[in-house]
Design an enzyme around this catalytic site. Structure first.
Site, PDB file in Angstrom:
ATOM      1  N   CYS A 193     -11.129   6.447  -5.407  1.00 39.67           N
ATOM      2  CA  CYS A 193     -10.618   5.649  -4.293  1.00 39.67           C
ATOM      3  C   CYS A 193     -11.463   5.819  -3.024  1.00 39.67           C
ATOM      4  CB  CYS A 193      -9.153   5.981  -4.040  1.00 39.67           C
ATOM      5  SG  CYS A 193      -8.276   4.732  -3.067  1.00 39.67           S
ATOM      6  N   ARG A 251      -2.166  -4.947   0.357  1.00 36.76           N
ATOM      7  CA  ARG A 251      -2.638  -3.840  -0.455  1.00 36.76           C
ATOM      8  C   ARG A 251      -2.546  -4.178  -1.946  1.00 36.76           C
ATOM      9  NH1 ARG A 251      -3.764   0.524   2.362  1.00 36.76           N
ATOM     10  NH2 ARG A 251      -3.922   1.806   0.479  1.00 36.76           N
ATOM     11  N   HIS A 269      -5.788   6.537  -9.433  1.00 38.64           N
ATOM     12  CA  HIS A 269      -5.155   7.808  -9.090  1.00 38.64           C
ATOM     13  C   HIS A 269      -4.239   8.217 -10.243  1.00 38.64           C
ATOM     14  CE1 HIS A 269      -6.293   7.982  -4.836  1.00 38.64           C
ATOM     15  NE2 HIS A 269      -6.002   6.705  -4.735  1.00 38.64           N
TER      16      HIS A 269
END
Length: 250
Positions: free
Chosen positions: A93, A126, A189
């Site tokens: 990320c 997002r 993640h």
């Protein structure tokens, strides 16, 4: 045999349990009788990439990225040399974004390290949720969790995988992450490696070959629980996908 694993700035870059990737690398080596050493480099520490076999650069907020980038700027040439010599690097990320030329946010421009010729542009919506990738490198799907406002554009580099469900680098490319030499950059993640043992072993095999100059067969592990976790996420995220046997081999 021995591998030395470095965790860069765990005090700043460790979102969504990214530190679990270090633990996974370490345990999968130990279970095979391979010695490990883990070195944590905190903010401001001098990093000597000589003698490192695997490096983890985790995720963080925009604020933390700006701070870490100032530290890494001093190490940029050494890190680039490590990458070009085939050093294994897992960048998650924010760490993935920092490898590029820049990350343009809604407020400022975060200058990257220029290790890779990629760039990231912020957008207000997002890209969040569980994600499933397909790649010919592995028999099972690659699963994880993404949550990023940046859209990364990788040019002519090869993506890590094709998005089966989720967003990936951006909404339009259908690719996720990047593979360059022994660098794996990704938005996944979760942490990534415990749910994707094939990815973990891929990195370990690359590191062992670089250090010892030959392919080293890794002892097969059971991985039953790991594959169950992988398939649970794949099934929950896209039920029809797991009906294809090559996508779920529990």
């Amino acid at each position: 045999m021995k591998l030395t694993i470095a965790h860069l700035y765990p005090d700043m870059l460790n979102l969504y349990g990214d530190g679990g990737n270090i633990r996974c690398l370490q345990k999968r080596l130990e279970w095979r009788g391979i010695e490990t050493e883990v070195r944590a480099f905190l903010s401001g520490d001098k990093i000597d990439f000589e003698g490192l076999d695997i490096v983890l650069l985790g995720g963080g907020s925009d604020r933390e990225q700006r701070i870490v980038c100032k530290y890494l700027k001093k190490e940029a040439q050494s890190l680039k040399d490590y990458v070009e010599r085939g050093g294994v690097l897992l960048a998650i990320c924010g760490g993935y974004q920092l490898l590029g030329n820049y990350y343009r946010t809604d407020r400022t421009l975060i200058e990257g390290l220029g290790i890779l010729d990629i760039s990231t542009e912020w957008a207000p919506e997002r890209l969040t949720g569980n994600i499933v990738l397909k790649t010919p490198l592995f028999k099972n799907p690659v699963v994880g969790f993404e949550n990023h406002g940046g859209r990364t554009f990788i040019g002519n580099y090869s993506p890590f995988g094709k998005v089966v469900r989720g967003y990936g680098n951006n909404e339009t490319s259908k690719g996720e992450g990047i593979l360059y030499k022994n660098v794996l950059g990704t938005y996944l993640h979760g942490p990534l490696l415990p749910k994707n043992p094939e990815v973990c072993d891929f990195l370990l095999a690359r590191a062992l070959k670089r250090k010892y100059g030959k392919d080293i067969a890794l002892q097969r592990l059971s991985d039953r629980l790991e594959h169950e976790a992988n398939c649970h996420i794949a099934r929950r995220t896209r039920p029809c996908a797991v009906r294809q046997k090559h996508l779920c081999l529990v």
